[in-house]
Scaffold this motif. Structure first.
Motif, PDB file in Angstrom:
ATOM      1  N   ALA A 231      -6.355   7.332  11.830  1.00 31.22           N
ATOM      2  CA  ALA A 231      -5.523   6.357  12.538  1.00 31.22           C
ATOM      3  C   ALA A 231      -6.380   5.246  13.127  1.00 31.22           C
ATOM      4  CB  ALA A 231      -4.709   7.043  13.630  1.00 31.22           C
ATOM      5  N   LEU A 232      -7.559   5.606  13.638  1.00 26.84           N
ATOM      6  CA  LEU A 232      -8.467   4.600  14.178  1.00 26.84           C
ATOM      7  C   LEU A 232      -8.973   3.672  13.083  1.00 26.84           C
ATOM      8  CD1 LEU A 232     -10.587   6.643  16.755  1.00 26.84           C
ATOM      9  CD2 LEU A 232      -9.038   4.740  17.260  1.00 26.84           C
ATOM     10  N   LEU A 233      -9.288   4.223  11.918  1.00 27.21           N
ATOM     11  CA  LEU A 233      -9.722   3.373  10.806  1.00 27.21           C
ATOM     12  C   LEU A 233      -8.623   2.387  10.415  1.00 27.21           C
ATOM     13  CD1 LEU A 233     -11.622   5.952   8.553  1.00 27.21           C
ATOM     14  CD2 LEU A 233     -12.621   4.044   9.830  1.00 27.21           C
ATOM     15  N   GLY A 234      -7.386   2.879  10.388  1.00 29.07           N
ATOM     16  CA  GLY A 234      -6.269   1.983  10.093  1.00 29.07           C
ATOM     17  C   GLY A 234      -6.118   0.898  11.147  1.00 29.07           C
ATOM     18  N   THR A 235      -6.297   1.275  12.414  1.00 24.61           N
ATOM     19  CA  THR A 235      -6.209   0.299  13.492  1.00 24.61           C
ATOM     20  C   THR A 235      -7.331  -0.721  13.395  1.00 24.61           C
ATOM     21  OG1 THR A 235      -5.197   1.976  14.923  1.00 24.61           O
ATOM     22  CG2 THR A 235      -6.097   0.032  16.000  1.00 24.61           C
ATOM     23  N   GLY A 236      -8.516  -0.266  12.973  1.00 27.55           N
ATOM     24  CA  GLY A 236      -9.642  -1.191  12.806  1.00 27.55           C
ATOM     25  C   GLY A 236      -9.378  -2.210  11.717  1.00 27.55           C
ATOM     26  N   LEU A 237      -8.802  -1.770  10.599  1.00 27.70           N
ATOM     27  CA  LEU A 237      -8.412  -2.723   9.549  1.00 27.70           C
ATOM     28  C   LEU A 237      -7.379  -3.711  10.083  1.00 27.70           C
ATOM     29  CD1 LEU A 237      -8.031  -0.376   6.423  1.00 27.70           C
ATOM     30  CD2 LEU A 237      -9.983  -1.812   7.041  1.00 27.70           C
ATOM     31  N   LEU A 238      -6.488  -3.212  10.932  1.00 31.91           N
ATOM     32  CA  LEU A 238      -5.461  -4.072  11.511  1.00 31.91           C
ATOM     33  C   LEU A 238      -6.075  -5.170  12.374  1.00 31.91           C
ATOM     34  CD1 LEU A 238      -2.422  -4.618  12.079  1.00 31.91           C
ATOM     35  CD2 LEU A 238      -2.647  -3.085  14.034  1.00 31.91           C
ATOM     36  N   THR A 239      -7.141  -4.841  13.113  1.00 29.99           N
ATOM     37  CA  THR A 239      -7.785  -5.837  13.976  1.00 29.99           C
ATOM     38  C   THR A 239      -8.325  -7.000  13.150  1.00 29.99           C
ATOM     39  OG1 THR A 239      -8.400  -4.140  15.595  1.00 29.99           O
ATOM     40  CG2 THR A 239      -9.636  -6.203  15.665  1.00 29.99           C
TER      41      THR A 239
ATOM     42  N   ALA B  64       3.176  -1.857  10.485  1.00 33.06           N
ATOM     43  CA  ALA B  64       2.049  -2.319   9.667  1.00 33.06           C
ATOM     44  C   ALA B  64       2.534  -2.913   8.349  1.00 33.06           C
ATOM     45  CB  ALA B  64       1.079  -1.169   9.405  1.00 33.06           C
ATOM     46  N   LEU B  65       3.573  -2.329   7.764  1.00 39.32           N
ATOM     47  CA  LEU B  65       4.113  -2.870   6.520  1.00 39.32           C
ATOM     48  C   LEU B  65       4.887  -4.168   6.738  1.00 39.32           C
ATOM     49  CD1 LEU B  65       5.379   0.244   4.514  1.00 39.32           C
ATOM     50  CD2 LEU B  65       3.255  -1.046   4.236  1.00 39.32           C
ATOM     51  N   ALA B  66       5.411  -4.373   7.941  1.00 40.71           N
ATOM     52  CA  ALA B  66       6.182  -5.588   8.221  1.00 40.71           C
ATOM     53  C   ALA B  66       5.294  -6.783   8.541  1.00 40.71           C
ATOM     54  CB  ALA B  66       7.143  -5.328   9.384  1.00 40.71           C
ATOM     55  N   LEU B  67       4.102  -6.552   9.083  1.00 41.27           N
ATOM     56  CA  LEU B  67       3.263  -7.660   9.547  1.00 41.27           C
ATOM     57  C   LEU B  67       2.896  -8.686   8.470  1.00 41.27           C
ATOM     58  CD1 LEU B  67       0.919  -5.928  12.148  1.00 41.27           C
ATOM     59  CD2 LEU B  67       2.275  -7.992  12.535  1.00 41.27           C
ATOM     60  N   PRO B  68       2.612  -8.292   7.223  1.00 38.45           N
ATOM     61  CA  PRO B  68       2.239  -9.318   6.228  1.00 38.45           C
ATOM     62  C   PRO B  68       3.335 -10.345   5.950  1.00 38.45           C
ATOM     63  CG  PRO B  68       1.662  -7.115   5.446  1.00 38.45           C
ATOM     64  CD  PRO B  68       2.514  -6.935   6.659  1.00 38.45           C
ATOM     65  N   TRP B  69       4.574 -10.062   6.346  1.00 40.46           N
ATOM     66  CA  TRP B  69       5.689 -10.944   6.002  1.00 40.46           C
ATOM     67  C   TRP B  69       5.986 -11.963   7.097  1.00 40.46           C
ATOM     68  CZ3 TRP B  69       6.860 -10.246   1.084  1.00 40.46           C
ATOM     69  CH2 TRP B  69       6.576  -9.007   0.509  1.00 40.46           C
ATOM     70  N   VAL B  70       5.282 -11.922   8.195  1.00 40.61           N
ATOM     71  CA  VAL B  70       5.607 -12.835   9.286  1.00 40.61           C
ATOM     72  C   VAL B  70       4.991 -14.211   9.038  1.00 40.61           C
ATOM     73  CG1 VAL B  70       5.609 -10.865  10.860  1.00 40.61           C
ATOM     74  CG2 VAL B  70       3.599 -12.328  10.761  1.00 40.61           C
TER      75      VAL B  70
ATOM     76  N   HIS C 222      -3.877  -9.531   3.283  1.00 41.16           N
ATOM     77  CA  HIS C 222      -2.595  -8.827   3.348  1.00 41.16           C
ATOM     78  C   HIS C 222      -2.740  -7.375   2.896  1.00 41.16           C
ATOM     79  CE1 HIS C 222      -1.246 -13.063   3.294  1.00 41.16           C
ATOM     80  NE2 HIS C 222      -0.297 -12.619   4.091  1.00 41.16           N
ATOM     81  N   GLY C 223      -3.682  -7.122   1.995  1.00 45.34           N
ATOM     82  CA  GLY C 223      -3.907  -5.755   1.551  1.00 45.34           C
ATOM     83  C   GLY C 223      -4.428  -4.853   2.652  1.00 45.34           C
ATOM     84  N   LEU C 224      -5.055  -5.425   3.677  1.00 43.15           N
ATOM     85  CA  LEU C 224      -5.557  -4.621   4.789  1.00 43.15           C
ATOM     86  C   LEU C 224      -4.412  -3.964   5.557  1.00 43.15           C
ATOM     87  CD1 LEU C 224      -8.395  -6.901   6.236  1.00 43.15           C
ATOM     88  CD2 LEU C 224      -8.574  -5.090   4.519  1.00 43.15           C
ATOM     89  N   PHE C 225      -3.264  -4.636   5.594  1.00 43.66           N
ATOM     90  CA  PHE C 225      -2.116  -4.045   6.280  1.00 43.66           C
ATOM     91  C   PHE C 225      -1.642  -2.785   5.555  1.00 43.66           C
ATOM     92  CE2 PHE C 225      -1.681  -8.533   7.726  1.00 43.66           C
ATOM     93  CZ  PHE C 225      -1.783  -8.294   9.090  1.00 43.66           C
ATOM     94  N   VAL C 226      -1.775  -2.760   4.219  1.00 46.69           N
ATOM     95  CA  VAL C 226      -1.431  -1.560   3.453  1.00 46.69           C
ATOM     96  C   VAL C 226      -2.397  -0.435   3.806  1.00 46.69           C
ATOM     97  CG1 VAL C 226      -1.181  -0.585   1.143  1.00 46.69           C
ATOM     98  CG2 VAL C 226      -0.465  -2.949   1.586  1.00 46.69           C
ATOM     99  N   GLY C 227      -3.683  -0.763   3.957  1.00 51.17           N
ATOM    100  CA  GLY C 227      -4.656   0.233   4.384  1.00 51.17           C
ATOM    101  C   GLY C 227      -4.337   0.775   5.766  1.00 51.17           C
ATOM    102  N   THR C 228      -3.906  -0.102   6.655  1.00 51.20           N
ATOM    103  CA  THR C 228      -3.499   0.334   7.992  1.00 51.20           C
ATOM    104  C   THR C 228      -2.330   1.308   7.914  1.00 51.20           C
ATOM    105  OG1 THR C 228      -4.227  -1.730   9.022  1.00 51.20           O
ATOM    106  CG2 THR C 228      -2.570  -0.463  10.200  1.00 51.20           C
ATOM    107  N   ALA C 229      -1.314   0.946   7.135  1.00 47.24           N
ATOM    108  CA  ALA C 229      -0.143   1.817   6.992  1.00 47.24           C
ATOM    109  C   ALA C 229      -0.530   3.169   6.398  1.00 47.24           C
ATOM    110  CB  ALA C 229       0.904   1.126   6.117  1.00 47.24           C
TER     111      ALA C 229
END
Length: 395
Positions: free
Chosen positions: A20-28, A89-95, A165-172
């Motif tokens: 979960a932390l790795l996903g959050t790091g990609l999100l940052t 996380a899946l919704a963020l790339p569409w904003v 945008h692919g990083l958000f998929v990694g986060t999810a």
């Protein structure tokens, strides 16, 4: 530290925390680049607002949500929080608007503010011996530092072959795997009794921070560290992309340099504390945060360069870790066993309140003036906080 991993339930819960932390790091990293796309001339302000929303969730939402969910099975609470984070996380790339980012981050971080206190509360239930529990806390801290190093490195590699945008998929994906690991952990801890509300414990803990000198000193040093962390997390994308004119992967590299400095100190801290007190280490770290922020003013200004930025960012990571790594020991030493839950809950809220102050200064002041000006103000704030900590510290 590996003795805690011999407990199967903790091993799976720890693995869930790590992914979960790795996903959050990609999100940052992804969020920094998204802010630059949504508002190229106001990326620092957008990012600062997003991080401020995160801190509001941690400070205000966590006690309220935990009070509601305290009677529920903690495994169900953590899985539910991961499900919410996955959807966001899946919704963020569409904003395509800044306010969309703020709303989604508010929801995601409210879920994180539900997951984290629940995770922290079940660890002493799973690791019943004091020795194993201490090792579990150490592993959790190391996981945060490893995330700060590995996530930007992974992000940098992924950005070479895909858009951000692919990083958000990694986060999810990280949140999905976290939920699966929690489900398979075998955790059977019941919910807390109805009277054991997080809000009442947090209120009692705040009173402890007001009345005990070592805890007041800890709060001031947390503020000094928050000034350093906010400068790096908010200012990096502006300095690297706009001032230095480098690509998206360089943002990840700069954040990784900060995380590397933090991790080195975290690994060295146990041996260092054999010869120095916790407060001595933290006061040195607070002083270095202030000094390095002042040094960073020309680095993030007109006279900056890429190699120097990496060195200063790495040093800031080390200095902030000198404050943050031993902080739990300060809390533990200042309270009795019965007071420990309330004290740690208060530390969670109060330490994040420091970021609630530092993030707006880093972003909004940086947007109105310059990153260098904001860095100078935060450096002065860190110096004042550390100076006050030196004055009021226990003798």
């Amino acid at each position: 530290m590996t003795s805690a991993l011999s407990e199967p339930t903790y091993r799976r819960l720890f693995a869930a925390q790590v992914v979960a932390l790795l996903g959050t790091g990609l999100l940052t990293v992804a969020l920094s680049l998204l802010a630059f796309d949504v508002a190229p001339t106001r990326a620092g302000e957008v990012l600062a607002t997003a991080f401020t929303v995160k801190m509001v969730a941690y400070v205000a939402v966590a006690p309220l949500v935990t009070a509601v969910t305290s009677r529920w099975n903690p495994r169900a609470v953590m899985v539910g929080a991961d499900a919410v984070r996955f959807a966001v996380a899946l919704a963020l790339p569409w904003v395509d608007q800044a306010w969309h980012v703020y709303v989604l981050i508010a929801v995601l971080q409210s879920a994180s503010a539900t997951f984290t206190p629940t995770f922290q509360a079940v660890i002493p239930v799973v690791l019943t011996s004091e020795r194993q529990y201490t090792h579990g806390l150490s592993l959790s801290r190391l996981a945060y530092d490893l995330e700060a190093v590995l996530s930007p490195m992974i992000a940098a590699g992924l950005l070479l072959v895909m858009s951000y945008h692919g990083l958000f998929v990694g986060t999810a994906s990280g949140f999905v795997l976290s939920a699966v690991l929690v489900l398979r952990s075998g955790l059977s801890a019941p919910g807390a009794p109805s009277g054991a509300l997080f809000w009442s414990r947090a209120t009692a803990g705040v009173a402890m921070f007001r009345s005990r000198r070592s805890l007041r000193t800890l709060f001031l040093l947390d503020l000094a560290a928050a000034c350093a962390v906010a400068t790096v997390l908010v200012g990096t994308v502006v300095v690297v992309r706009e001032d230095l004119g480098r690509g998206p992967a360089s943002v990840a590299v700069a954040l990784a340099a900060f995380g590397a400095g933090s991790m080195v100190v975290a690994l060295m801290t146990p041996r260092w504390l054999e010869h120095h007190t916790d407060l001595t280490s933290m006061l040195v770290g607070g002083g270095l945060c202030a000094l390095l922020l002042i040094v960073a003013v020309p680095v993030v200004g007109d006279r900056g360069s890429w190699p120097v930025l990496l060195v200063v960012w790495c040093a800031l990571g080390a200095a902030s870790s000198m404050v943050l790594t031993p902080s739990g020991r300060i809390v533990n030493a200042a309270v009795s066993v019965a007071e420990r839950p309330a004290a740690f809950a208060a530390h969670f809220s109060l330490s994040h309140a420091c970021y609630l102050v530092a993030y707006p200064v880093a972003g909004w002041l940086g947007g109105l003036t310059s990153v260098a000006a904001a860095t100078g103000v935060l450096g002065a704030a860190a110096a004042l906080a550390t100076g006050a900590a030196i004055v009021i510290r226990p003798r």
